[in-house]
Design a protein around this motif. Structure first.
Motif, PDB file in Angstrom:
ATOM      1  N   THR A 154       0.941  -1.040   0.312  1.00 36.25           N
ATOM      2  CA  THR A 154       0.141  -0.083   0.038  1.00 36.25           C
ATOM      3  C   THR A 154       0.838   1.462  -0.428  1.00 36.25           C
ATOM      4  O   THR A 154       0.662   2.083  -0.563  1.00 36.25           O
ATOM      5  CB  THR A 154      -0.739   0.037   1.155  1.00 36.25           C
ATOM      6  N   GLY A 156       1.441   2.470  -3.671  1.00 34.06           N
ATOM      7  CA  GLY A 156      -0.147   3.032  -3.992  1.00 34.06           C
ATOM      8  C   GLY A 156      -0.814   2.108  -4.795  1.00 34.06           C
ATOM      9  O   GLY A 156      -1.607   2.081  -5.551  1.00 34.06           O
ATOM     10  N   ILE A 157      -0.671   0.389  -4.160  1.00 32.49           N
ATOM     11  CA  ILE A 157      -0.910  -1.098  -4.575  1.00 32.49           C
ATOM     12  C   ILE A 157      -2.087  -0.702  -3.572  1.00 32.49           C
ATOM     13  O   ILE A 157      -1.745  -1.114  -2.476  1.00 32.49           O
ATOM     14  CB  ILE A 157      -0.255  -1.369  -4.715  1.00 32.49           C
ATOM     15  N   SER A 158      -3.644  -1.120  -3.835  1.00 32.55           N
ATOM     16  CA  SER A 158      -4.111  -2.149  -2.990  1.00 32.55           C
ATOM     17  C   SER A 158      -4.472  -3.369  -2.742  1.00 32.55           C
ATOM     18  O   SER A 158      -3.366  -3.836  -3.436  1.00 32.55           O
ATOM     19  CB  SER A 158      -5.433  -1.645  -3.758  1.00 32.55           C
ATOM     20  N   ASP A 200      -2.788  -5.410 -13.862  1.00 27.26           N
ATOM     21  CA  ASP A 200      -2.728  -4.237 -13.899  1.00 27.26           C
ATOM     22  C   ASP A 200      -1.699  -4.770 -14.790  1.00 27.26           C
ATOM     23  O   ASP A 200      -0.459  -5.010 -15.100  1.00 27.26           O
ATOM     24  CB  ASP A 200      -1.969  -3.605 -12.474  1.00 27.26           C
ATOM     25  N   ASN A 258       1.669  -2.281 -15.759  1.00 23.75           N
ATOM     26  CA  ASN A 258       2.947  -2.878 -14.424  1.00 23.75           C
ATOM     27  C   ASN A 258       3.466  -4.039 -14.059  1.00 23.75           C
ATOM     28  O   ASN A 258       2.461  -4.812 -14.667  1.00 23.75           O
ATOM     29  CB  ASN A 258       2.388  -1.581 -13.496  1.00 23.75           C
ATOM     30  N   GLU A 266      -7.072  -3.586 -11.204  1.00 22.37           N
ATOM     31  CA  GLU A 266      -7.248  -2.063 -10.786  1.00 22.37           C
ATOM     32  C   GLU A 266      -5.839  -1.242 -11.541  1.00 22.37           C
ATOM     33  O   GLU A 266      -4.585  -1.871 -10.957  1.00 22.37           O
ATOM     34  CB  GLU A 266      -6.702  -2.358  -9.433  1.00 22.37           C
ATOM     35  N   LYS A 279      -3.009   0.690 -11.964  1.00 22.24           N
ATOM     36  CA  LYS A 279      -2.860   1.935 -11.125  1.00 22.24           C
ATOM     37  C   LYS A 279      -1.921   2.929 -12.134  1.00 22.24           C
ATOM     38  O   LYS A 279      -1.043   3.571 -12.030  1.00 22.24           O
ATOM     39  CB  LYS A 279      -2.053   1.682 -10.377  1.00 22.24           C
ATOM     40  N   SER A 280      -0.687   2.456 -13.577  1.00 19.22           N
ATOM     41  CA  SER A 280      -0.113   2.531 -13.971  1.00 19.22           C
ATOM     42  C   SER A 280      -0.287   3.009 -15.524  1.00 19.22           C
ATOM     43  O   SER A 280      -0.240   2.762 -16.431  1.00 19.22           O
ATOM     44  CB  SER A 280       0.845   1.810 -14.099  1.00 19.22           C
ATOM     45  N   ASN A 281      -1.872   2.914 -15.859  1.00 21.80           N
ATOM     46  CA  ASN A 281      -2.352   3.045 -17.338  1.00 21.80           C
ATOM     47  C   ASN A 281      -2.076   4.883 -17.599  1.00 21.80           C
ATOM     48  O   ASN A 281      -1.260   5.472 -17.212  1.00 21.80           O
ATOM     49  CB  ASN A 281      -3.854   3.620 -16.925  1.00 21.80           C
ATOM     50  N   ASP A 301      -9.420   1.360 -16.743  1.00 18.68           N
ATOM     51  CA  ASP A 301      -9.605   0.158 -16.822  1.00 18.68           C
ATOM     52  C   ASP A 301     -10.674  -0.392 -16.875  1.00 18.68           C
ATOM     53  O   ASP A 301     -11.520   0.115 -17.715  1.00 18.68           O
ATOM     54  CB  ASP A 301      -9.706   0.449 -15.281  1.00 18.68           C
TER      55      ASP A 301
END
Length: 624
Positions: A103, A106-108, A127, A130, A174, A176-178, A184
């Motif tokens: 976390t 920034g990763i759930s 993801d 990444n 999720e 996070k690096s799009n 998504d």
């Protein structure tokens, strides 16, 4: 090439004139010169560099260790190259669901109730833009660390593949690096309906997902973990990755994933343009042109963009998981787009339905498919005493027109280890299988890391059963660790038998890369030799491979208990094709040079006296 093989087989069976075979062989020459044998070395990336030998079932990465991108040093890659490898498939690179706390990056956190094992399934990608943070020395810098590995791999003279799992994604995706503008999976779906063409998922409206139940299974082996409460918030519930339409899938379903919608309606009909007749004969450029002005489902575009993202970073190709669960029209769209960016991209698909092979090659524009259902399964039966090797000939004949596209393997992350009790039982018993698998066609050969030193896969690591190396938990791989030798990658801790086995693989794989005949013609010798009766033992299999530059006779003894002392017969049709006159032709054994033998041609037919030990194979080159 298919006509050449067909005519040669007929010639071997009925003794017809070889003139037509020679004519076709000349036509094939230009084709064979363009074909190159390839060898893929598959590594499960998080296991490869792990030196920890604790191997506690369900152990954490702190307890059992985890390999990193950085473990693929220049020395390691150089040794893999020297083994006789052209491509590395880094398995488990895209960021997938796992039980661990990242976390602060920034990763759930992922819910243990929908994660298989502790380290997680590589099939449950969360993801696509990444990479798995477990694989980085600095998780914040994980993508840059993988980019550095791409560079090291190329500098070692190797190409690399990563996975794309098109049929399903993690239960909670999720990104996070799009990149800018990328949405998504599911972000724009209409969740009130079961199906809409541009929904990325299928839904079960007015229902909540329920975690599968089994009295015999507890997440993490029963260890407590945050979020492991038998509940996962998903409303409405989605179809599960293997196609289950139940809000509570079975414990044996792919419950950690959700199925992607490619525009296939729930009744199985297609909601997208179909390829016109004749496109099986057209190249990827024509396929690309066909799709340029077509409206296609949202999921098609998302996966195409993912593939092109990695191609732009230097990835040389992909292994596609369960590709036959996705329509071949999508593959035409996807693969033609990739080939327009990199015509040499290596595109390998997991397909298990032989009736669909040609569709996925010719219409889907796949380069290679697994040859599991036929050659792999048959060789497994042979070494277990359930079948004679004779049906191998029928397999080669049935797929002669696509033989180059059917990748051969005896070990991978999904299968029981070759040396395990559930397969060959010992690595030595697997050696004749490997010789046949690697030399019988022009297709690529794949081996799985540790196979070359006899890894048995007999550890209980947590989720799943022994006989295959875990893909779900943190673990070390004992035989491979002895070769790794604390990061020296010199085999210094291997036993004598393990060193001997690796030497065998090194000799065989390098031979297949160097031998001109490996891209030439196959001729079975089994039918003619089986007529000899008891002298030609049932455990033997023989064939020829040849090109204009090289002529080989290959014989394997699948028996692990019986020596074979016999005379190999080379049919008159093949002798005529080779334009051999009566006389003696020295033979050179190409693996070890330990057989001194001669091809004697008498009255237009060839004879070679041979004596093979149990599990021994010979590759004999005619010296002329």
């Amino acid at each position: 090439m298919k006509q050449t093989i067909k005519l040669l087989v007929l010639a071997a069976l009925v003794g017809i004139s070889a003139q037509s075979v020679n004519a076709q062989s000349k036509k094939d020459k230009k084709v064979s010169e363009k074909v190159q044998k390839k060898v893929v070395y598959q590594v499960f990336t998080r296991l490869f560099g792990n030196t920890n030998q604790n191997n506690k079932p369900w152990g954490t990465k702190e307890e059992n260790g985890v390999g990193k991108f950085a473990d693929f040093t220049e020395v390691a890659l150089d040794e893999i190259k020297k083994l006789g490898v052209t491509h590395i498939w880094y398995t488990g690179v895209p960021h997938h669901a796992l039980v661990g706390d990242y976390t602060k990056y920034g990763i759930s956190n992922d819910d243990p109730d929908v994660v298989k094992g502790r380290a997680g399934s590589p099939y449950a990608v969360k993801d696509y833009y990444n990479v798995n943070p477990d694989l980085a020395v600095d998780p914040a810098n994980r993508l840059a660390e993988f980019e550095a590995l791409i560079d090291r791999t190329h500098k070692a003279g190797l190409k690399l593949l990563i996975d794309i799992v098109p049929n399903h994604v993690a239960r909670r995706y999720e990104g996070k690096s799009n990149p800018p503008g990328v949405r998504d999976f599911g972000a724009d779906d209409d969740t009130s309906v079961e199906y809409a063409r541009d929904n990325n998922f299928y839904y079960i409206p007015n229902s909540s997902f329920k975690v599968p139940y089994s009295p015999d299974y507890k997440p993490l082996g029963g260890d407590p973990a945050p979020g492991s409460d038998g509940y996962f918030d998903e409303v409405p519930a989605k179809w599960t990755g293997n196609g289950s339409r139940l809000a509570q899938p079975d414990i044996n379903d792919w419950y950690e994933t959700v199925k992607i919608n490619y525009g296939i309606r729930p009744d199985g009909s297609k909601d997208f343009p179909e390829l016109p007749a004749g496109y099986d004969a057209k190249d990827y450029k024509a396929h690309f042109e066909f799709w340029k002005d077509k409206s296609v489902p949202s999921s098609w575009i998302k996966f195409r963009d993912i593939a092109l993202y990695w191609i732009a970073k230097g990835v040389d190709g992909f292994r596609y998981d369960m590709a036959e669960m996705v329509p071949y029209e999508f593959w035409s769209f996807m693969n033609s787009s990739i080939k327009m960016k990199n015509p040499d991209a290596f595109l390998l698909a997991e397909v298990y339905n032989p009736n669909e092979y040609r569709n996925y090659i010719k219409l889907g524009k796949m380069d290679y498919l697994y040859d599991k259902v036929d050659l792999y399964d048959k060789l497994k039966e042979v070494i277990q005493g359930k079948s004679l090797p004779d049906p191998v000939t029928d397999i080669q004949n049935r797929f002669q027109d696509i033989e180059h596209h059917l990748l051969h393997f005896l070990d991978n992350h999904d299968e029981q280890r070759l040396a395990s009790d559930a397969f060959a039982g010992t690595p030595e018993k697997g050696m004749p299988l490997m010789v046949l698998s690697a030399t019988i066609s022009s297709s690529p050969t794949m081996i799985y890391f540790g196979q070359e030193v006899g890894e048995r896969g007999d550890l209980d690591s947590g989720f799943g059963k022994p006989t295959r190396t875990t893909i779900f938990d943190y673990a070390g791989v004992p035989s491979h660790q002895r070769w790794m030798n604390s990061g020296r990658f010199d085999g210094g801790a291997l036993s004598d038998s393990e060193k001997k086995l690796r030497d065998f693989y090194k000799r065989l794989l390098n031979f297949t890369l160097e031998a001109d005949a490996m891209t030439g013609t196959f001729v079975e010798l089994q039918t003619e030799n089986r007529k000899q009766g008891e002298q030609y033992k049932p455990g033997l299999y023989s064939f020829a491979r040849y090109s204009a530059k090289q002529k080989l006779l290959i014989v394997t003894n699948f028996s692990w208990v019986s020596e074979a002392d016999f005379t190999l017969e080379v049919p008159e049709a093949l002798i005529k094709t080779w334009k051999f006159k009566d006389g003696s032709y020295p033979l050179k054994e190409k693996l070890y040079g330990n057989h001194t033998s001669t091809l004697e041609v008498k009255n237009g037919k060839g004879f070679v006296k041979l004596k093979l030990a149990p599990s021994e194979s010979v590759i004999l080159e005619v010296q002329k």
